[in-house]
Design an enzyme around this catalytic site. Structure first.
Site, mmCIF file in Angstrom:
data_model
loop_
_atom_site.group_PDB
_atom_site.id
_atom_site.type_symbol
_atom_site.label_atom_id
_atom_site.label_comp_id
_atom_site.label_asym_id
_atom_site.label_seq_id
_atom_site.Cartn_x
_atom_site.Cartn_y
_atom_site.Cartn_z
ATOM 1 N N GLU A 117 -2.476 4.107 -2.558
ATOM 2 C CA GLU A 117 -3.689 4.788 -2.105
ATOM 3 C C GLU A 117 -4.888 3.900 -2.453
ATOM 4 O OE1 GLU A 117 -4.769 8.600 -3.836
ATOM 5 O OE2 GLU A 117 -5.836 9.136 -2.023
ATOM 6 N N GLY A 251 -6.877 7.151 -12.951
ATOM 7 C CA GLY A 251 -6.279 7.861 -14.075
ATOM 8 C C GLY A 251 -4.789 8.046 -13.849
ATOM 9 N N ALA A 252 -4.438 8.395 -12.602
ATOM 10 C CA ALA A 252 -3.042 8.631 -12.247
ATOM 11 C C ALA A 252 -2.946 8.631 -10.729
ATOM 12 C CB ALA A 252 -2.570 9.975 -12.808
ATOM 13 N N GLU A 254 -0.621 10.296 -7.348
ATOM 14 C CA GLU A 254 0.301 11.373 -7.010
ATOM 15 C C GLU A 254 1.422 10.985 -6.060
ATOM 16 O OE1 GLU A 254 -2.984 11.176 -6.090
ATOM 17 O OE2 GLU A 254 -3.277 11.913 -4.046
ATOM 18 N N HIS A 286 -3.118 18.147 -12.335
ATOM 19 C CA HIS A 286 -3.826 17.625 -11.160
ATOM 20 C C HIS A 286 -2.836 16.922 -10.222
ATOM 21 C CE1 HIS A 286 -7.391 15.587 -9.211
ATOM 22 N NE2 HIS A 286 -6.423 14.764 -8.859
ATOM 23 N N GLU A 287 -2.094 15.982 -10.788
ATOM 24 C CA GLU A 287 -1.193 15.185 -9.955
ATOM 25 C C GLU A 287 -0.096 16.048 -9.341
ATOM 26 O OE1 GLU A 287 -2.189 12.291 -9.187
ATOM 27 O OE2 GLU A 287 -3.779 12.360 -10.709
ATOM 28 N N HIS A 290 -1.001 17.903 -6.333
ATOM 29 C CA HIS A 290 -1.009 17.029 -5.150
ATOM 30 C C HIS A 290 0.360 16.985 -4.459
ATOM 31 C CE1 HIS A 290 -4.932 15.210 -5.045
ATOM 32 N NE2 HIS A 290 -4.825 14.572 -6.183
HETATM 33 ZN ZN LIG Z 1 -6.207 13.456 -7.280
#
Ligand SMILES: [Zn+2]
Length: 793
Positions: A117, A251-252, A254, A286-287, A290
């Site tokens: 992404e 941060g991360a 998905e 959060h992830e 997603h």
């Molecule tokens: Zn996100």
């Protein structure tokens, strides 16, 4: 903007990727089957060498490969199979398929990780790299024999020969290219199975501690099950891997079934600070949200990125609160999403939540976190509370049922929600999402756009009912008598009402609506509170007021005395060391008031810290207090910074590194500051940590001139090293820290040269108006602030 999806619709990718032993390149073959819609096929293919192209089994000689585009002309409008052999590069730049390294037992270990992404799959293999171009993927991956190989789907077949291992992964469901992922390296791992039967595995490099994997595994299992029930569409993949990566830009990420994280966002244990536990839980939540918002249902184009991110940002809080109420996720939401979005959204020229995306550079610009994540999630909270939770999630369940494995726009979401609401959701939400800014509202519902510059315009925002909780994306401006009445009955307010009052007054004080001096009696009125989140806002207000004080002045001394007096009652109640009887509030509040006393050079506090902690190993200090204890020692003696930096370099513990960064950057001597700035460039500080380290240094007013000058002197280098997303964060966050005219002049003189560069233009323009407003505030409110302090002494 030209979309390659309009030329060719891929249905399936067969990928055979061989990573060389040095992990510097990939020898790959991709077979893409799909449907040509024109006589030209275009594939994204950046940073790679194309060896050969076959169309429907026959060699295709006349292909063109220019500017990252592979073009096949003169094809028939029909179903085709395109086979491309290529060599793509693996670089240590945190995008595409990239290299990450770590030291373990004296050996440098290498892992290959992907970050596709927003538009970096094209750096790994030729593809139609657009979110709407969903296809199924079959991946065969080869690396050295002792690597663990992971991808979105479980392995179905593994072979080993001549020191190499090849893993074939099960075919993925239909998904966008930016969600494909793989990892090759050596890992320690922990596994668990969620109650709903999904295998959850957490991975980290061999340098990490196995005990730091359990917390994430258990939380991931619980939150995945929670979403199954909440969204009424079960997680469709058989497994869920979470991998901590030593070098990571965001941060991360998905990736469906294979989520990658910064180490600091995944690793935690029982002894971790409350902030770390909260952060790790929230990032995982959060992830994993997603997996539905983004992965199962994907925005058709990047202009609706908020459909992914605003939702994930609200769901991270909603789900964490439901399954771990003790982590108080909503409080974190108010302090981050709400406070940061209101603050950023008050600047003229800031982007709206939904923006047009015309070129690839725009995609990088889209990730203004305070807006796309923060404001977007705040608007969704407003919508959820206006509709009611039950109705809201009934609509969401319909949305997933109708659109799974496909792409959507905002209208699809509104159409799913409206039947469950007693109003037209699209009509209500569209102005909020497509316009920037927000209004200041009076209790008789008169509204006016709020801008930090003191200007206003005719923009109007729909408000269905004025709510004094924290869900409305606006500021309530109480009259003097209304305010006095509220303050008189503080105990009658609930926590959200108190927070709103403090946060709203804080914003109003940045303009002519009210003077900054009024913040002083306001925080005094809340001084008896023992709630840690209220104190976080008090501490933020105190931080704003620091603007008015210069080093070594009598006024600063008075302000420090005021801050001490404010913080001391809670500090004396709590002490400077953790106790077994501590509540959540005790733990959080202790660190907040200690931070305030650190600022005010309070003698009682400094002597306590010396008595309790001097000579102790900073790594063993209670994790909740490490940053403030370390900062206190470095503030006293800059040489301690070097000792901490040795530890910073040695420890694999990312949270400890972050705490040490906070401490080290309190150094006061210029030579040392220059030496540490050099560490940002020589690779001693990992590139992923460069920006945060830099901003911590810039926060320190003793060395601010050197630190600011360093950015300007090294700009061309930074521009080359940092990704498009990160580079725009330098002018954005630096603007937060400019306090005085000569700093402002430097900022403007330098960045004016770049104000027409598309990826920087907005941040520079917004940054300059932020700085000008702050300088204006300094002039207009300083005397009143000094006067009120005098009256207190
Ligand atoms: Zn996100």
């Amino acid at each position: 903007m030209e979309r390659f999806f309009d030329y060719f619709t891929p249905a399936h990718y067969d990928l055979d990727l061989r990573i060389n032993d040095e992990k510097t390149r990939i020898n790959g073959t991709v077979v893409i089957s799909g449907e040509a819609k024109a006589e030209t096929i275009k594939l994204h293919a950046v940073r790679m060498e194309i060896k050969s192209v076959y169309l429907d089994g026959a060699k295709f000689e006349g292909f063109m490969h220019e500017d990252g585009v592979l073009t096949l002309e003169g094809v028939s409008v029909a179903a085709h199979e395109i086979k491309v052999k290529f060599i793509s590069q693996i670089e240590a730049d945190m995008e595409g398929a990239y290299l990450s390294t770590y030291e373990n037992a004296g050996v440098t270990e290498k892992m290959v990780v992907t970050q596709f992404e927003s538009h970096y799959a094209r750096e790994c293999f030729p593809c139609v790299d657009e979110p709407i171009a969903k296809a199924t993927f079959s991946l065969k991956l080869t690396s050295v024999e002792d690597d663990t190989l992971l991808s979105n789907m479980p392995a179905t077949f593994t072979t080993a020969q001549e020191g190499h291992k090849t893993v074939e992964f099960a075919e993925s469901p239909r998904m966008s290219t930016y969600l494909l992922a793989f990892v090759a390296g050596k890992f320690c791992a922990k596994e668990t199975v969620s109650k709903h039967g999904v295998k959850i595995s957490v991975y980290a490099g061999l340098h990490q501690n196995m005990d730091d994997l359990d917390y994430a595994a258990q939380f991931a299992a619980d939150v995945l099950d929670f979403y199954d029930d909440c969204f009424k569409t079960p997680f469709p993949l058989p497994k869920m891997d979470l991998v901590a990566v030593p070098d990571f830009e965001a941060g991360a990420m998905e990736n469906w079934g294979l989520v990658t994280f910064r180490e600091i966002a995944l690793l935690a244990n029982d002894k971790s600070s409350l902030d770390t536990k909260q952060y790790v839980a929230i990032v995982i939540a959060h992830e994993l949200s997603h997996m539905w918002f983004g992965d199962l249902v994907t925005m058709a184009w990047w202009d609706d990125l908020w459909l992914n991110e605003s939702f994930a940002n609200m769901m991270e809080t909603y789900s964490t609160d439901k399954i771990r109420p003790e982590l108080r996720a909503w409080e974190d939401f108010y302090l981050t999403a709400v406070a940061s979005s209101i603050s950023r959204d008050s600047l003229p020229g800031v982007q709206p939540v939904r923006v047009d995306v015309k070129c690839v550079e725009d995609i990088a610009n889209l990730f203004d976190g305070a807006i796309v994540y923060g404001k977007g999630s705040h608007l969704l909270l407003m919508l959820m509370r206006t509709m009611g939770e039950e109705a809201f999630f009934a609509g969401i369940a319909d949305y997933f049922e109708k659109h799974k494995y496909s792409n959507t726009t905002a209208d699809d979401l509104w159409n799913a929600l409206t039947p469950h609401a007693d109003f037209d959701v699209k009509e209500f939400m569209t102005p909020w999402l497509t316009q920037s800014g927000f209004p200041v509202v009076t209790t008789d519902q008169k509204q006016q756009r709020f801008l930090i510059t003191g200007e206003t315009d005719d923009t109007k925002y729909p408000i269905r009912e004025l709510r004094d909780d924290l869900s409305g994306h606006y500021i309530i401006n109480y009259s003097e008598s209304e305010l006095a009445n509220k303050i008189q009955h503080i105990d009658a307010m609930n926590k959200e009402q108190k927070l709103r009052l403090l946060m709203d007054r804080r914003m109003l004080a940045k303009t002519d609506y009210v003077t900054s001096a009024s913040l002083i009696p306001l925080v005094q009125a809340f001084a008896n509170e023992t709630d840690s989140v209220i104190w976080e806002i008090i501490s933020a207000i105190v931080a704003d007021l620091k603007l008015f004080f210069d080093q070594g002045t009598e006024e600063k001394r008075k302000f420090q005395a005021f801050v001490s007096k404010l913080a001391l009652p809670n500090y004396r109640r709590l002490g400077a060391a953790a106790k077994d009887s501590d509540t959540y509030d005790d733990i959080q509040l202790r660190s907040t008031v200690m931070g305030m006393l650190l600022y005010s050079d309070n003698e009682e506090y400094v002597s306590d810290i010396n008595n309790i902690y001097k000579g102790k190993d900073i790594a063993k200090v209670d994790a909740n207090l490490r940053w403030v204890v370390g900062s206190t020692f470095v503030k006293e003696d800059s040489k301690i910074a070097d000792k901490y930096f040795d530890l910073y370099l040695k420890t694999p513990d990312a949270t400890l590194k972050r705490d040490l960064t906070d401490a080290i950057t309190n150094m006061r001597d210029h030579d040392r500051a220059i030496a540490y700035l050099a560490h940002l460039k020589d690779g001693t500080v990992r590139p992923q940590d460069r920006l945060i380290f830099y901003l911590r240094l810039l926060r320190n007013h003793h060395i601010k001139d050197e630190v600011l000058d360093w950015m300007f002197a090294n700009w061309d280098w930074l521009r080359q090293e940092e990704g498009d997303k990160t580079i725009s964060e330098y002018p954005r966050y630096a603007a937060n820290l400019i306090r005085r005219t000569h700093e402002a002049e430097k900022y403007k003189n330098f960045f004016n040269k770049y104000k027409n560069e598309s990826i920087l233009a907005r941040d520079i323009a917004v940054g300059i108006s932020e700085i000008d407003s702050r300088l204006k505030l300094y002039e207009s409110d300083r005397d009143a602030v000094f006067a009120i302090l005098d009256s207190l002494c």
